[in-house]
Design an enzyme around this catalytic site. Structure first.
Site, PDB file in Angstrom:
ATOM      1  N   ASP A   9       0.978  -1.150  -0.065  1.00 51.61           N
ATOM      2  CA  ASP A   9       0.038   0.042   0.030  1.00 51.61           C
ATOM      3  C   ASP A   9       0.980   1.182   0.009  1.00 51.61           C
ATOM      4  OD1 ASP A   9      -2.551   1.622   0.432  1.00 51.61           O
ATOM      5  OD2 ASP A   9      -1.551   1.770   2.494  1.00 51.61           O
ATOM      6  N   ILE A  10       0.343   2.506  -0.362  1.00 50.34           N
ATOM      7  CA  ILE A  10       1.154   3.581  -0.266  1.00 50.34           C
ATOM      8  C   ILE A  10       1.098   4.572   0.948  1.00 50.34           C
ATOM      9  CG2 ILE A  10       1.451   6.019  -1.487  1.00 50.34           C
ATOM     10  CD1 ILE A  10       0.569   4.656  -4.193  1.00 50.34           C
TER      11      ILE A  10
END
EC number: 3.1.3.-
Length: 257
Positions: A9-10
């Site tokens: 994920d970011i």
């Protein structure tokens, strides 16, 4: 060591809370790739908002729009746009509730209204500019996700749309996805394309839109700063992003020689 599929994920995972990438994360991602692992970004963001992070880290594969647009080694392998008729009906509901919407296409985004404070705050948190306005932008185009700007308690008004799933990503906004869409579905498309066993898949995340992904992969890692719901189902809870959580987990899980 056999190569693995590793999905990150970011925000709150790759990015720290100041929207910077910790140096330990940069080094870890580079070393994972050097040792032959396939590294993916897995995000609710659009391809054009993921691109700067891919370039910064030298990554060529990603899952965007929470699983609706998947790229492996710079080639699109899966697309799942929203049905236009359903978008039209949702827009009528949004207009009645005075809830602005942002259309997310492959390479751009457009808003239904200009200068709305909720859109300004939500879009601003992604480090990007307020989109141009075009309330008919969706007609005849592939729209992979909508950003619906409403409060949590106002979201119930949209439960009557069976074509969509709503996943909140901001206190003022929720992602509108095709029903059943998720980062996990995107990962399934990757596994279908590549000869990998689910046991050789790893995912790192921190938010509610990571739940299905963390539950689906062989080893799901929740960041130390993750929401409680994610920590409960994760196979491993690492340190927070601000405390080199990715580097710590990769070491503890033995992913590097």
């Amino acid at each position: 060591m056999d190569s693995k599929l590793i999905f990150f994920d970011i925000d709150g995972t790759i990015y720290d809370h100041d929207k910077n990438i910790p140096e330990s994360t940069r080094k870890t991602v580079a070393e994972l790739q050097r040792q032959g692992h396939h590294v993916f970004i897995a995000s609710g963001r659009s391809p054009f908002l993921v691109k700067p992070i891919l370039e910064e880290l030298g990554i060529h594969s990603f899952i965007s729009y929470n699983g609706q647009f998947v790229v492996f080694e710079n080639q699109v392998i899966y697309k799942n746009p929203l049905p236009e008729n359903a978008i039209r009906r949702l827009l009528k509901q949004a207009d009645e509730g005075k809830h602005p919407v942002v259309f997310m296409a492959e390479d751009t985004m457009k808003a239904t209204v200009a200068d709305h404070p909720h859109v300004l705050e939500g879009i601003g948190s992604l480090k990007t500019d307020y989109p141009e306005t075009d309330d008919l932008f969706y007609e005849g185009k592939e729209i992979f996700q909508l950003l619906l700007f409403c409060q949590d308690e106002e979201e119930k008004a949209y439960a009557a749309f069976p074509e969509f799933d709503l996943v909140r990503w901001h206190e003022l906004s929720t992602d509108v996805l095709p029903h059943g869409g998720s980062k996990a579905e995107g990962i399934k498309k990757v596994i279908e394309r590549l000869p990998f066993d689910i046991g050789d898949t790893y995912a790192f995340g921190d938010g509610l839109n990571d739940l299905q992904m963390i539950e689906y992969v062989g080893t799901g890692v929740a960041m130390g700063n993750a929401v409680p719901e994610l920590k409960e189902i994760a196979d491993f809870v690492t340190k927070p992003v601000d405390e080199d959580g990715i580097a710590y987990a990769v070491k503890e899980l033995g992913l590097l020689k």
